[in-house]
Design a protein around this motif. Sequence first.
Motif, short mmCIF file in Angstrom:
data_model
loop_
_atom_site.label_atom_id
_atom_site.label_comp_id
_atom_site.label_asym_id
_atom_site.label_seq_id
_atom_site.Cartn_x
_atom_site.Cartn_y
_atom_site.Cartn_z
N GLU A 79 0.83 -1.21 0.00
CA GLU A 79 0.00 0.00 0.00
C GLU A 79 0.87 1.26 0.00
OE1 GLU A 79 -2.46 1.76 3.48
OE2 GLU A 79 -3.71 0.23 2.53
N LYS A 80 1.93 1.22 0.75
CA LYS A 80 2.85 2.35 0.83
C LYS A 80 3.50 2.61 -0.53
CE LYS A 80 6.83 3.99 3.43
NZ LYS A 80 7.74 3.70 4.52
N LYS A 81 3.89 1.55 -1.19
CA LYS A 81 4.54 1.70 -2.48
C LYS A 81 3.58 2.26 -3.53
CE LYS A 81 7.69 -2.11 -1.61
NZ LYS A 81 7.96 -3.53 -1.88
N VAL A 82 2.35 1.75 -3.54
CA VAL A 82 1.35 2.21 -4.51
C VAL A 82 0.99 3.68 -4.28
CG1 VAL A 82 -1.06 1.92 -5.25
CG2 VAL A 82 0.39 -0.08 -4.90
N ILE A 83 0.78 4.03 -3.05
CA ILE A 83 0.43 5.42 -2.74
C ILE A 83 1.59 6.35 -3.08
CG2 ILE A 83 -0.10 7.02 -0.85
CD1 ILE A 83 -1.82 4.83 0.36
N THR A 84 2.79 5.95 -2.77
CA THR A 84 3.97 6.77 -3.06
C THR A 84 4.13 6.95 -4.57
OG1 THR A 84 5.03 5.96 -1.06
CG2 THR A 84 6.42 7.05 -2.67
N ILE A 85 3.97 5.88 -5.33
CA ILE A 85 4.08 5.98 -6.79
C ILE A 85 2.99 6.89 -7.35
CG2 ILE A 85 3.81 4.67 -8.95
CD1 ILE A 85 5.26 2.35 -7.49
N ALA A 86 1.76 6.75 -6.84
CA ALA A 86 0.66 7.59 -7.31
C ALA A 86 0.93 9.07 -7.01
CB ALA A 86 -0.65 7.15 -6.66
N LEU A 87 1.45 9.35 -5.83
CA LEU A 87 1.74 10.74 -5.48
C LEU A 87 2.88 11.30 -6.32
CD1 LEU A 87 1.29 10.65 -1.62
CD2 LEU A 87 -0.14 11.81 -3.28
N VAL A 88 3.88 10.49 -6.62
CA VAL A 88 4.98 10.96 -7.46
C VAL A 88 4.47 11.26 -8.87
CG1 VAL A 88 7.15 10.26 -8.55
CG2 VAL A 88 6.80 9.88 -6.11
N VAL A 89 3.62 10.39 -9.40
CA VAL A 89 3.05 10.62 -10.73
C VAL A 89 2.22 11.90 -10.73
CG1 VAL A 89 1.39 9.73 -12.41
CG2 VAL A 89 3.12 8.22 -11.48
N CYS A 90 1.40 12.07 -9.69
CA CYS A 90 0.60 13.30 -9.60
C CYS A 90 1.49 14.53 -9.46
CB CYS A 90 -0.35 13.23 -8.41
SG CYS A 90 -1.72 12.12 -8.67
N SER A 91 2.61 14.37 -8.75
CA SER A 91 3.50 15.52 -8.57
C SER A 91 4.20 15.92 -9.86
CB SER A 91 4.52 15.24 -7.47
OG SER A 91 5.45 14.29 -7.90
N ILE A 92 4.20 15.04 -10.83
CA ILE A 92 4.80 15.37 -12.12
C ILE A 92 3.75 15.83 -13.12
CG2 ILE A 92 6.04 14.40 -14.10
CD1 ILE A 92 7.49 12.59 -12.04
N VAL A 93 2.62 15.11 -13.19
CA VAL A 93 1.58 15.40 -14.19
C VAL A 93 0.89 16.73 -13.92
CG1 VAL A 93 -0.63 14.60 -15.11
CG2 VAL A 93 1.22 12.98 -14.75
N GLY A 94 0.52 16.99 -12.67
CA GLY A 94 -0.19 18.23 -12.34
C GLY A 94 0.57 19.49 -12.73
N PRO A 95 1.82 19.62 -12.28
CA PRO A 95 2.59 20.80 -12.67
C PRO A 95 2.86 20.91 -14.16
CG PRO A 95 3.54 19.80 -10.73
CD PRO A 95 2.47 18.88 -11.21
N LEU A 96 3.03 19.77 -14.84
CA LEU A 96 3.22 19.81 -16.29
C LEU A 96 2.00 20.41 -16.98
CD1 LEU A 96 5.10 16.56 -17.32
CD2 LEU A 96 5.85 18.91 -17.60
N LEU A 97 0.82 19.97 -16.56
CA LEU A 97 -0.41 20.52 -17.14
C LEU A 97 -0.52 22.02 -16.85
CD1 LEU A 97 -2.95 17.67 -16.36
CD2 LEU A 97 -1.93 18.24 -18.57
N ASN A 98 -0.18 22.41 -15.61
CA ASN A 98 -0.20 23.84 -15.27
C ASN A 98 0.79 24.63 -16.10
OD1 ASN A 98 -2.19 24.01 -13.36
ND2 ASN A 98 -0.84 23.65 -11.63
N TYR A 99 1.97 24.05 -16.33
CA TYR A 99 2.99 24.74 -17.12
C TYR A 99 2.53 24.94 -18.56
CZ TYR A 99 7.28 25.64 -19.66
OH TYR A 99 8.21 26.19 -20.49
N PHE A 100 1.97 23.90 -19.17
CA PHE A 100 1.50 24.03 -20.55
C PHE A 100 0.33 25.01 -20.64
CE2 PHE A 100 3.61 19.81 -21.09
CZ PHE A 100 4.63 20.29 -21.89
N GLY A 101 -0.50 25.04 -19.60
CA GLY A 101 -1.58 26.03 -19.56
C GLY A 101 -1.03 27.45 -19.47
N ALA A 102 0.03 27.63 -18.69
CA ALA A 102 0.65 28.95 -18.57
C ALA A 102 1.29 29.38 -19.89
CB ALA A 102 1.70 28.93 -17.46
N ARG A 103 1.88 28.43 -20.61
CA ARG A 103 2.46 28.76 -21.93
C ARG A 103 1.38 29.18 -22.91
NH1 ARG A 103 6.66 24.74 -24.32
NH2 ARG A 103 6.33 26.24 -25.99
#
Length: 149
Positions: free
Chosen positions: A41-65
């Motif tokens: 459970e710890k591994k899955v949650i950590t992986i999900a949070l890392v993916v979200c920490s990359i995808v969310g800001p990328l979407l925000n960055y492309f929106g800002a561009r």
Amino acid sequence: MKFQISDETLRKRFRQPIYTFLQFVLFSIVIFFFLEDGTDEKKVITIALVVCSIVGPLLNYFGARKYASIYRDHFIETKPEGFVIIDKETETILKWESISGIKVKEGSNGIKSMVLSTYGGSSMELSKYGALNNLKNEMRTYGKNIKWS
């Protein structure tokens, strides 16, 4: 005089992805240390949070561009016939008679907020534009019957 969206507004749009990234990273670290060691459970949650920490800001960055590309071709202007909104080749004129009021909130550093309202019930936030004091003075010059508050 033409008014463009201020550079400070654009800088804020580019800072948002950085803050989102840092927030997700901090959240991931906190979750990582509070869950039991070695569980799946710890591994899955950590992986999900890392993916979200990359995808969310990328979407925000492309929106800002995208916002920055639109911002270069967008202006507002005051003319005797009305309030003019210019987007690339399109020019929209809002007659002074159709503007019901303008709400201005001023602080120690100048104008903090400026909202234009129409009789049709729509409104336009003008705070993101630069040189708000000049815009206010020009609007007072042309829009004699506008209610100011």
